[in-house]
Structure formats: C-alpha cells, structure tokens
Write an enzyme that holds these catalytic residues in place. Structure first.
Site, PDB file in Angstrom:
ATOM      1  N   MET A  30       5.676  -3.955  -2.218  1.00 48.33           N
ATOM      2  CA  MET A  30       4.829  -4.728  -1.315  1.00 48.33           C
ATOM      3  C   MET A  30       3.427  -4.103  -1.298  1.00 48.33           C
ATOM      4  SD  MET A  30       7.215  -6.193   1.690  1.00 48.33           S
ATOM      5  CE  MET A  30       7.167  -4.785   2.758  1.00 48.33           C
ATOM      6  N   GLY A  31       3.132  -3.273  -2.292  1.00 52.47           N
ATOM      7  CA  GLY A  31       1.785  -2.709  -2.407  1.00 52.47           C
ATOM      8  C   GLY A  31       1.531  -1.542  -1.488  1.00 52.47           C
ATOM      9  N   LEU A  33       0.430   1.370  -2.501  1.00 54.02           N
ATOM     10  CA  LEU A  33       1.296   2.287  -3.244  1.00 54.02           C
ATOM     11  C   LEU A  33       1.058   3.749  -2.884  1.00 54.02           C
ATOM     12  CD1 LEU A  33       1.070   0.718  -6.802  1.00 54.02           C
ATOM     13  CD2 LEU A  33       2.623   0.155  -4.926  1.00 54.02           C
ATOM     14  N   GLY A  36       5.778   7.735  -3.893  1.00 48.12           N
ATOM     15  CA  GLY A  36       7.153   7.236  -3.986  1.00 48.12           C
ATOM     16  C   GLY A  36       7.244   6.069  -4.972  1.00 48.12           C
ATOM     17  N   HIS A  37       6.313   5.104  -4.841  1.00 48.72           N
ATOM     18  CA  HIS A  37       6.318   3.962  -5.772  1.00 48.72           C
ATOM     19  C   HIS A  37       6.043   4.442  -7.202  1.00 48.72           C
ATOM     20  CE1 HIS A  37       4.840   1.911  -1.977  1.00 48.72           C
ATOM     21  NE2 HIS A  37       5.840   1.133  -2.299  1.00 48.72           N
ATOM     22  N   ASP A 150      14.770   3.572   1.497  1.00 46.29           N
ATOM     23  CA  ASP A 150      15.288   2.354   2.134  1.00 46.29           C
ATOM     24  C   ASP A 150      16.756   2.231   1.735  1.00 46.29           C
ATOM     25  OD1 ASP A 150      12.823   1.268   3.369  1.00 46.29           O
ATOM     26  OD2 ASP A 150      12.142   1.266   1.312  1.00 46.29           O
ATOM     27  N   GLN A 153      18.665  -1.066   2.269  1.00 46.65           N
ATOM     28  CA  GLN A 153      18.136  -2.054   1.318  1.00 46.65           C
ATOM     29  C   GLN A 153      18.764  -1.830  -0.061  1.00 46.65           C
ATOM     30  OE1 GLN A 153      13.893  -3.325   0.922  1.00 46.65           O
ATOM     31  NE2 GLN A 153      13.824  -1.874  -0.752  1.00 46.65           N
TER      32      GLN A 153
END
Ligand code: PAF
Length: 283
Positions: A30-31, A33, A36-37, A150, A153
């Site tokens: 979801m941007g 960043l 982690g991303h 998450d 998720q």
C-alpha cells in the site's frame, strides 16, 4: 521500472513474461515503503527472474472510522525506492479500476480471521483477501512474499491460496525491526517522538513473553500476561488485545505444545499498532 495502471496491460506483461519462460515474484504493497517492504522485494528478486510489485491503498480493507483518507502516501519516493531493488514492473491502479461500479464478489477466509485483529476490524480481512486474490489474478505471480509483521493477514492469505487452489507459492518473511526493536510499519510515521518511545512497549512485551517461555512457563495465559504487563505500565498505551494463540490456526490454546504466536494490538495516542512474535517450546 515499468509502471502499469490497468489490469489488461498488467495481464499482457505477465503473459509475455510467462511465454518467455520467466518466473514472476510479487510483493503487493500500500506504499509509503520502508525497509520491511524492501526486504520483501530483495527476497523476491532472488526467487524469480522478474520482480513485480503493486501500490494500491485498498479502500475495502479500511473500516468507516479508520485512516484510509489520511493513510501516508508518497508515490514518487516509493518509485525511487523500488528502482533501487530493482523492481521490474509496478502495478499502480486507480480505485475505480480495481472496483468498477457493480463489483460485488468477495473472497473471505472465515475462521482464521475471527479472532485477534479480525475481532476488532470487521470486514478488514475480507477486504485484504479480496484485493490480494484480484492482484494474484492480475499479476499472475509464481511466488508472492508477505511480512510476518501482519501475521493474521499472512495466515488468511495462506488459507485462501490453499482453499482456492491458487497456483503460486507464498513466502513469509520475518518482521524487520528498528535497532531498538520497534517493528517497521508505514503507520510509525504518525507517531510523535514521545509516542515512538512508548511504542517500544509492544516489542518489549513480546520479548518478556519469550523470556517467560524460556524460563519454563507452558501456559498461553502466562505469556499473554507477561506481555500485557509491559504495556500496562507504559502511559499513553491503550491495549486492544494481547493474545497467545496457536501459530498455525490462530485458535486459543491453554498449554503450549507447539509454536505459539503472541500478538498485540494497541493504540499509542491515536495510532493503532500491531506486533507479534512466534515462540517454539523446547521439547
Ligand atoms: O499488507 C499490506 O500492505 C496490504 O494489506 C496488502 C497485502 C498490500 C493488501 O492491500
């Protein structure tokens, strides 16, 4: 990095890559960043010949009183960070493209989303699994990477992939933490310096739960209690839940005989934060 905005163009990109014998790794985001991303993306880079990412702040996973409209956004900076990995293709659709008028089909993993965050954010995981299923159909990856930060998720998506026979591999990637233990999250951007200090009570609580297990505790309630104590003695932290549950099913347990996940959601000021750690009892 190629930027693609429509599902039809993304299909063409994926089909061409697959026809050429390429493999596709995919990191949905979801941007806004952070490291982690980027860790997910670097791992994806190693696992396939092409790396795709997506940037879409998915409205269906936010409740009516949640932070959808103020969710942090910085498209140019996100693109610059993706280029450093490098990401080959970014799918960045508009909301009307993902949910055209008349959309009415949902994907929902039922049991695994009942407790923890699912109990406090009605409809959240239905929005996540629906958009992730759509993204898998659009990007056609061979492998997709998700952070353990998450955790619910991740488990809901693994359940969905197994239940709906998606032909791809889900790769979980360990939570990336700041040097002082704070789990990286786009929402950390909301924290004032004082709140950021208070937010450390989440990782400290989880570490306390881990020590409790290492010292011989074998009841889930003892671990949850140790974590709760660290949160309760920090001013300005409002606990939503602290739970120690089975790390596979996310169901409540009494005795710890298999890996257990200790999971926390708490508000630090106005910001809702989550964190978790998985602990395995010594045989
Ligand atoms: O973890 C996230 O950023 C989102 O929930 C995801 C998986 C990109 C779906 O919108």
């Amino acid at each position: 990095m190629e930027i693609i905005e429509t599902p039809a163009a993304m299909h063409r990109w994926a089909e061409t890559a697959r026809r050429r014998g390429e493999t596709i790794a995919f990191v949905p985001t979801m941007g806004f960043l952070h490291e982690g991303h980027l860790t997910l993306m670097r791992e994806g880079r190693k696992r396939a010949s092409r790396l795709a990412s997506s940037l879409f702040v998915n409205p269906t996973q936010f409740g009516p009183n949640e932070d959808f409209s103020r969710y942090p956004r910085n498209f140019e900076n996100d693109c610059a960070l993706m280029r450093t990995v490098p990401v080959d293709v970014l799918f960045a659709p508009a909301a009307e493209t993902m949910y055209p008028p008349g959309s009415q089909t949902w994907v929902e993993a039922t049991e695994i989303t009942q407790g923890l965050c699912g109990g406090h954010r009605p409809g959240h995981f239905r929005g996540v699994t629906t958009v992730v299923a759509k993204l898998f159909n659009i990007v056609k990856p061979h492998v997709a990477l998700f952070g353990e930060k998450d955790f619910q998720q991740l488990r809901a998506i693994q359940r969905m992939v197994a239940d709906l026979n998606f032909d791809l591999e889900i790769v979980p990637v360990a939570t990336v933490r700041e040097r002082d233990g704070l789990a990286m999250s786009s929402r950390n951007a909301y924290l004032s310096p004082v709140e950021r200090e208070r937010a450390l009570s989440l990782s400290r609580g989880l570490e306390a739960a881990g020590r409790c297990l290492a010292e011989g505790a074998r009841h889930a309630a003892q671990l949850a209690c140790a974590a709760r104590f660290a949160l309760e003695r920090t001013p300005g932290v409002e606990i939503e839940y602290v739970a120690a549950v089975d790390a596979e099913t996310l169901k409540p347990i009494e005795r710890i005989e298999r890996p257990v996940v200790v999971a926390i959601a708490a508000r630090v000021g106005a910001t809702r934060l989550i964190d978790n750690m998985v602990f395995t009892p010594r045989a």
